[in-house]
Design a protein around this motif. Sequence first.
Motif, PDB file in Angstrom:
ATOM      1  N   PRO A 165       0.849  -1.191   0.000  1.00  9.45           N
ATOM      2  CA  PRO A 165       0.000   0.000   0.000  1.00  9.45           C
ATOM      3  C   PRO A 165       0.885   1.241   0.000  1.00  9.45           C
ATOM      4  CG  PRO A 165      -0.724  -1.533   1.678  1.00  9.45           C
ATOM      5  CD  PRO A 165       0.537  -2.086   1.118  1.00  9.45           C
ATOM      6  N   ASN A 167       2.702   4.560   0.785  1.00  9.27           N
ATOM      7  CA  ASN A 167       3.172   4.909   2.124  1.00  9.27           C
ATOM      8  C   ASN A 167       3.618   6.371   2.149  1.00  9.27           C
ATOM      9  OD1 ASN A 167       4.299   4.327   4.765  1.00  9.27           O
ATOM     10  ND2 ASN A 167       6.302   4.397   3.760  1.00  9.27           N
ATOM     11  N   GLU A 169       5.543   9.486   3.943  1.00  7.57           N
ATOM     12  CA  GLU A 169       6.583   9.698   4.950  1.00  7.57           C
ATOM     13  C   GLU A 169       6.350  10.985   5.741  1.00  7.57           C
ATOM     14  OE1 GLU A 169      10.412   9.100   3.177  1.00  7.57           O
ATOM     15  OE2 GLU A 169       9.811   7.171   2.353  1.00  7.57           O
ATOM     16  N   ALA A 171       2.847  13.004   7.918  1.00 12.77           N
ATOM     17  CA  ALA A 171       1.514  12.681   8.406  1.00 12.77           C
ATOM     18  C   ALA A 171       0.481  13.296   7.453  1.00 12.77           C
ATOM     19  CB  ALA A 171       1.332  13.233   9.808  1.00 12.77           C
ATOM     20  N   VAL A 302       9.238   1.662  -3.464  1.00 11.00           N
ATOM     21  CA  VAL A 302       9.534   0.414  -2.748  1.00 11.00           C
ATOM     22  C   VAL A 302      10.865  -0.192  -3.176  1.00 11.00           C
ATOM     23  CG1 VAL A 302       7.247  -0.252  -1.978  1.00 11.00           C
ATOM     24  CG2 VAL A 302       7.941  -0.782  -4.293  1.00 11.00           C
TER      25      VAL A 302
ATOM     26  N   ALA B 142      -0.770  15.387  16.991  1.00 10.57           N
ATOM     27  CA  ALA B 142       0.170  15.828  15.957  1.00 10.57           C
ATOM     28  C   ALA B 142       1.532  15.163  16.180  1.00 10.57           C
ATOM     29  CB  ALA B 142       0.301  17.344  15.984  1.00 10.57           C
ATOM     30  N   ASP B 145       1.200  11.551  15.111  1.00  8.83           N
ATOM     31  CA  ASP B 145       1.212  11.467  13.645  1.00  8.83           C
ATOM     32  C   ASP B 145       2.636  11.634  13.116  1.00  8.83           C
ATOM     33  OD1 ASP B 145      -1.464  11.068  13.601  1.00  8.83           O
ATOM     34  OD2 ASP B 145      -2.011  13.087  12.965  1.00  8.83           O
ATOM     35  N   PHE B 146       3.398  12.533  13.748  1.00 10.61           N
ATOM     36  CA  PHE B 146       4.782  12.753  13.328  1.00 10.61           C
ATOM     37  C   PHE B 146       5.606  11.479  13.551  1.00 10.61           C
ATOM     38  CE2 PHE B 146       9.080  13.660  14.936  1.00 10.61           C
ATOM     39  CZ  PHE B 146       9.656  14.149  13.771  1.00 10.61           C
ATOM     40  N   ALA B 149       4.730   8.960  10.940  1.00  6.14           N
ATOM     41  CA  ALA B 149       5.298   9.271   9.637  1.00  6.14           C
ATOM     42  C   ALA B 149       6.792   8.924   9.611  1.00  6.14           C
ATOM     43  CB  ALA B 149       5.089  10.746   9.311  1.00  6.14           C
ATOM     44  N   ARG B 152       7.130   5.214   9.382  1.00 12.73           N
ATOM     45  CA  ARG B 152       6.825   4.736   8.028  1.00 12.73           C
ATOM     46  C   ARG B 152       8.000   5.011   7.090  1.00 12.73           C
ATOM     47  NH1 ARG B 152       1.442   6.888   8.800  1.00 12.73           N
ATOM     48  NH2 ARG B 152       2.139   8.760   7.717  1.00 12.73           N
ATOM     49  N   ALA B 153       8.657   6.168   7.288  1.00  9.77           N
ATOM     50  CA  ALA B 153       9.805   6.493   6.432  1.00  9.77           C
ATOM     51  C   ALA B 153      10.940   5.494   6.674  1.00  9.77           C
ATOM     52  CB  ALA B 153      10.272   7.912   6.713  1.00  9.77           C
ATOM     53  N   ALA B 156      10.027   2.188   5.080  1.00 14.24           N
ATOM     54  CA  ALA B 156      10.130   2.275   3.616  1.00 14.24           C
ATOM     55  C   ALA B 156      11.588   2.192   3.173  1.00 14.24           C
ATOM     56  CB  ALA B 156       9.505   3.574   3.125  1.00 14.24           C
ATOM     57  N   LEU B 159      12.688  -1.785   3.998  1.00 14.93           N
ATOM     58  CA  LEU B 159      11.926  -2.891   3.423  1.00 14.93           C
ATOM     59  C   LEU B 159      12.515  -3.443   2.117  1.00 14.93           C
ATOM     60  CD1 LEU B 159       9.531  -4.349   4.526  1.00 14.93           C
ATOM     61  CD2 LEU B 159       8.032  -2.877   3.215  1.00 14.93           C
ATOM     62  N   PRO B 160      12.935  -2.572   1.172  1.00 21.23           N
ATOM     63  CA  PRO B 160      13.437  -3.113  -0.104  1.00 21.23           C
ATOM     64  C   PRO B 160      14.611  -4.086   0.055  1.00 21.23           C
ATOM     65  CG  PRO B 160      13.066  -0.761  -0.299  1.00 21.23           C
ATOM     66  CD  PRO B 160      12.903  -1.096   1.153  1.00 21.23           C
ATOM     67  N   ALA B 169       5.126 -10.264  -0.231  1.00 16.51           N
ATOM     68  CA  ALA B 169       5.269  -9.059   0.592  1.00 16.51           C
ATOM     69  C   ALA B 169       4.182  -9.075   1.658  1.00 16.51           C
ATOM     70  CB  ALA B 169       5.119  -7.830  -0.291  1.00 16.51           C
ATOM     71  N   PRO B 170       4.403  -8.406   2.794  1.00 21.13           N
ATOM     72  CA  PRO B 170       3.294  -8.301   3.752  1.00 21.13           C
ATOM     73  C   PRO B 170       2.123  -7.561   3.110  1.00 21.13           C
ATOM     74  CG  PRO B 170       5.149  -6.896   4.405  1.00 21.13           C
ATOM     75  CD  PRO B 170       5.607  -7.709   3.255  1.00 21.13           C
ATOM     76  N   THR B 171       0.894  -7.930   3.485  1.00 23.08           N
ATOM     77  CA  THR B 171      -0.284  -7.280   2.906  1.00 23.08           C
ATOM     78  C   THR B 171      -0.239  -5.783   3.179  1.00 23.08           C
ATOM     79  OG1 THR B 171      -1.430  -9.277   3.531  1.00 23.08           O
ATOM     80  CG2 THR B 171      -2.788  -7.477   2.748  1.00 23.08           C
ATOM     81  N   ARG B 172       0.029  -5.438   4.413  1.00 27.79           N
ATOM     82  CA  ARG B 172       0.300  -4.029   4.746  1.00 27.79           C
ATOM     83  C   ARG B 172       1.029  -4.000   6.082  1.00 27.79           C
ATOM     84  NH1 ARG B 172      -5.206  -4.556   5.363  1.00 27.79           N
ATOM     85  NH2 ARG B 172      -5.822  -4.451   7.544  1.00 27.79           N
TER      86      ARG B 172
END
Lengths: 303, 259
Positions: A165, A167, A169, A171, A302, B142, B145-146, B149, B152-153, B156, B159-160, B169-172
């Motif tokens: 999905p 993504n 980076e 918010a 990705v 906030a 959320d930071f 994020a 997630r960065a 990302a 992961l590769p 790959a994982p579904t999500r």
Amino acid sequence: MFFRNLTLFRFPASISFDDLETKLAGAALKPVGPLEISSRGFVPPLGRVDGDEGALHHRIGDSLWLTLGGEDRLLPSSVINDLLQKKIDDYEAKNERRPGGKMRRQMKDDLVQELLPRAFVRPVRTDALVDMKHRVIAIDTSSRKVAEAVVSQLREALGSFPALPVNAEVAPRAVLTGWIAGEPLPDALALGDECELRDPADTGAIVKVQRMELAGDEIETHLEAGRQVARLALSLDDHASFVLGEDLVVRKFKLLDGAVDQLESTERDDLRAELDARFALMAGEFQRLFEVLEPALHLSAVD
Amino acid sequence: MLKLFTRKPAGHVRDSIALDLGNGRTVDVARVRHPRARSLKLSVDERGIRLTLPVRASQAAADRFLLAHREWLRARLEELALAHVEPLRPFVTARLPLRGDWLPVEWSRATSNRVHLADGVLHMQVRGAVDGMHASPALRRALQDFYMAEARADIARWLPDYLPDLPRAPTRITLKRMVSQWGSLSPAGVVALDLALVLAHPSAFRYVLVHELCHILHPDHSRAFWDAVDTRFPDWRDERAWFARDGRSLKATLHALLD
């Protein structure tokens, strides 16, 4: 044929779409069997041509159009339960005792076997657009479950398809709230007339606003109370309008007159040529939209 | 017949008692009767002090147990006080944790609550009235959320390296607040990771990600699973030891800042 929702997944550059038609043919839709609940498989996106099966993918430049078709048998559980109750009552009247758990299960299985071949078959279809330039697949649904089903079917067909999905980076909620609070929007984007504001607490208030000017005191009051934007209507030049959610799903995607005008200027009788032109237009607008959203939301690749 | 005379064990029964620590300080102890508890257990973490009792343990035994472990309790509370993290306070909090470091914070007023990182400094933008004592729910959200994020960065970026060797790959990948776990992989292929991981040093976070990804290969903790982890992340033993030692305080830090 225009997509209405876009659920996005990204895939690595190593994925090859060579020999796609043969691979998709191996995973083509088979009609649902008399005792099956549902079936899924790829169908020709442009439909049949003069009784002939069309190709299972349609390619224009860097964009591929795939369609996952399916057939679902409609057998409501209330129908089964109602008939089962009647059967149980008959049994009780005859034998003067209630059937045991095992027997009730057996009765239910028999009923399902008996009813399934007679149940209606409902066809379903989900379209997907593969953008090989940006390595992203957009699926025409806002349901995560349906989108994941399409990706997993494609994975089965291709052997390997490590799509994730999309993504962000940053918010997304902070970015959307910033836009509505007066921060500059990316070039080409403009605020629409719809938004959803949520309290930071998970069970907090939700304010949904439609057909209203978003830059105004009313929205300011909500922002002042600490509410943040969960969905925001935007438009891309005069070409497309859509609602972007904090879950990064694009909803209510609609091509506007600025884009559709190009279509109507040409006369076409042939349905396939019409669909081809529409897909070309859609794919072009989608690429432009992705090129705007990718830097704005820091969407990660990705690989 | 015996059934008539035996009381049915109750489920969770919870109350709270005050305990004098002997140094002039009195603390609240949550007393919980748990149907699966087999022995008396006293535990202390950022959520408070908890005494778990088997359903049929006597009151007197519980009191004796508490008194006998008063010294231990005092020591643990002092340890926790040392690791105590102040809650988020607008324009007061000077440093915030991220990736194993405590970064300087710069506060400013803006049109929306927002946190962003630039040149090793966390810029906290605040909207609305500020009382200096408590952060508003919007500001804490906030910050959450930071952190999400940033996590997630990181994911990302890493992961590769691992995707090509996996059957799928994982579904999500979702980030959430977990109480005791650090990560999990659901049968549907969804990897869930604890948000507190983004506060830890990056290699610890990376280890948990690798651990969960390896569960796609082996849905257990068998020898084969640990071999798969070992080939992808040879230093996993160090990270696991780090979690056993410092993991609790990591969760406590996030809890103090966001709740």
